[in-house]
Design an enzyme around this catalytic site. Structure first.
Site, mmCIF file in Angstrom:
data_model
loop_
_atom_site.group_PDB
_atom_site.id
_atom_site.type_symbol
_atom_site.label_atom_id
_atom_site.label_comp_id
_atom_site.label_asym_id
_atom_site.label_seq_id
_atom_site.Cartn_x
_atom_site.Cartn_y
_atom_site.Cartn_z
ATOM 1 N N THR A 98 -4.394 -2.048 7.935
ATOM 2 C CA THR A 98 -5.605 -1.863 7.148
ATOM 3 C C THR A 98 -6.835 -2.213 7.992
ATOM 4 O O THR A 98 -6.798 -3.142 8.802
ATOM 5 C CB THR A 98 -5.569 -2.766 5.899
ATOM 6 O OG1 THR A 98 -4.415 -2.444 5.134
ATOM 7 C CG2 THR A 98 -6.802 -2.573 5.038
ATOM 8 N N LYS A 100 -12.570 8.583 3.904
ATOM 9 C CA LYS A 100 -12.476 7.283 4.586
ATOM 10 C C LYS A 100 -13.672 6.421 4.201
ATOM 11 O O LYS A 100 -14.823 6.844 4.297
ATOM 12 C CB LYS A 100 -12.426 7.466 6.102
ATOM 13 C CG LYS A 100 -12.192 6.158 6.855
ATOM 14 C CD LYS A 100 -11.933 6.406 8.330
ATOM 15 C CE LYS A 100 -11.735 5.096 9.093
ATOM 16 N NZ LYS A 100 -10.566 4.340 8.619
ATOM 17 N N HIS A 157 -13.854 11.242 10.939
ATOM 18 C CA HIS A 157 -12.704 11.079 10.049
ATOM 19 C C HIS A 157 -12.908 11.911 8.791
ATOM 20 O O HIS A 157 -13.994 12.452 8.555
ATOM 21 C CB HIS A 157 -12.505 9.610 9.660
ATOM 22 C CG HIS A 157 -11.900 8.778 10.741
ATOM 23 N ND1 HIS A 157 -12.652 8.206 11.737
ATOM 24 C CD2 HIS A 157 -10.615 8.431 10.998
ATOM 25 C CE1 HIS A 157 -11.857 7.524 12.557
ATOM 26 N NE2 HIS A 157 -10.619 7.640 12.123
ATOM 27 N N HIS A 158 -11.865 11.968 7.972
ATOM 28 C CA HIS A 158 -11.920 12.701 6.719
ATOM 29 C C HIS A 158 -12.968 12.085 5.787
ATOM 30 O O HIS A 158 -13.306 10.902 5.893
ATOM 31 C CB HIS A 158 -10.545 12.708 6.040
ATOM 32 C CG HIS A 158 -9.974 11.347 5.808
ATOM 33 N ND1 HIS A 158 -10.262 10.607 4.680
ATOM 34 C CD2 HIS A 158 -9.150 10.581 6.564
ATOM 35 C CE1 HIS A 158 -9.631 9.440 4.750
ATOM 36 N NE2 HIS A 158 -8.942 9.394 5.878
ATOM 37 N N MET A 169 -1.137 6.489 4.070
ATOM 38 C CA MET A 169 -0.365 5.898 5.163
ATOM 39 C C MET A 169 0.943 5.326 4.658
ATOM 40 O O MET A 169 1.974 5.437 5.330
ATOM 41 C CB MET A 169 -1.195 4.816 5.860
ATOM 42 C CG MET A 169 -2.242 5.347 6.816
ATOM 43 S SD MET A 169 -1.560 6.461 8.068
ATOM 44 C CE MET A 169 -0.260 5.435 8.743
ATOM 45 N N GLY A 203 0.828 -1.199 0.000
ATOM 46 C CA GLY A 203 0.000 0.000 0.000
ATOM 47 C C GLY A 203 0.860 1.246 0.000
ATOM 48 O O GLY A 203 0.498 2.275 0.575
#
Length: 229
Positions: free
Chosen positions: A80, A140, A136-137, A17, A12
């Site tokens: 994750t 998400k 959260h943003h 992240m 990822g």
């Protein structure tokens, strides 16, 4: 190669992240990213020369990740979230053969919040009911967040009445992550809140877990195990 460093496969790598993890390793002599994978990249060839794989990809990739981990006998750190019950079962079965750190949140502060929430539930007793608010943003994908689900499981287990825990999920702007546990009782309320100001706290925790897990016996570990809580 950094001398005596832990060799990491970053899965990822192109995500938010993944990029944060990569940036932090530049100033950490104890860890080195030796391979990277992203959507569509085969994991099996990349995992061969690492000590541990760090996964910040997508829940649907877990079958391939666990298969490659088992085939090569590597340690695994899973950051994750959003796994189905079937996917969680795959993770649990993998941990019977290799060491796996599986955490909904790698922040040190959030894991202390987990501990505090459990203790508060035990001390306050049945006269207090609990609920969780998480923000959260807007990008998400999973709701509730993995952290909120973990908090809910902790509260339900600690509450001897086993009441259902209400979780309210908000998706706003660029909020990195906020989690509040509200305990409401007769004429008083207690609130425990954690606010993340940067994704670095999660990446830093994942790297700490990667250093810790190498050489551990097979098993499913949490971030609280890493921290000794």
């Amino acid at each position: 190669m950094k001398e005596s460093s832990v060799r990491v496969l970053l899965i990822g790598a192109a995500g938010r992240m993944g990029q944060t993890v990569r940036d932090l390793t530049q100033s950490d002599p104890g860890i080195e990213i030796v391979a990277e994978c992203d959507l569509g990249d085969p994991i099996e060839p990349a995992i061969k020369n690492c000590d541990v794989a760090i996964d910040f990809s997508h829940a649907d990739a877990i079958d391939e990740i666990c298969g490659a981990t088992l085939a090569n006998g590597k340690s695994l750190v899973i950051g994750t979230t959003g796994h189905s019950q079937e996917q969680r079962t795959i993770i649990e079965e993998t941990a019977r053969s290799v060491p796996v750190v599986f955490a909904s949140n790698f922040s040190v502060g959030v894991n202390v919040l987990f501990w505090l929430a459990r203790k508060a539930t035990e001390f306050l007793g049945p006269d207090f009911s609990a609920e969780i608010i998480e923000t959260h943003h807007k990008m998400k994908k999973d709701a509730p967040s993995g952290t909120a689900k973990t908090l809910g499981e902790i509260l339900k287990t600690a509450d001897k009445t086993h009441r259902e825990i209400l979780i309210r999920s908000l998706r706003q702007g660029e909020v990195v992550g906020e989690h509040t546990v509200l305990f409401s009782g007769p004429d008083e309320r207690l609130e425990l809140t954690h606010r993340a100001a940067s994704r670095e706290i999660f990446a830093r925790g994942a790297l700490r877990a990667a250093k810790w897990i190498v050489g551990k016996p097979a098993g499913l570990y949490s971030m609280q195990d890493v921290l000794g809580l």
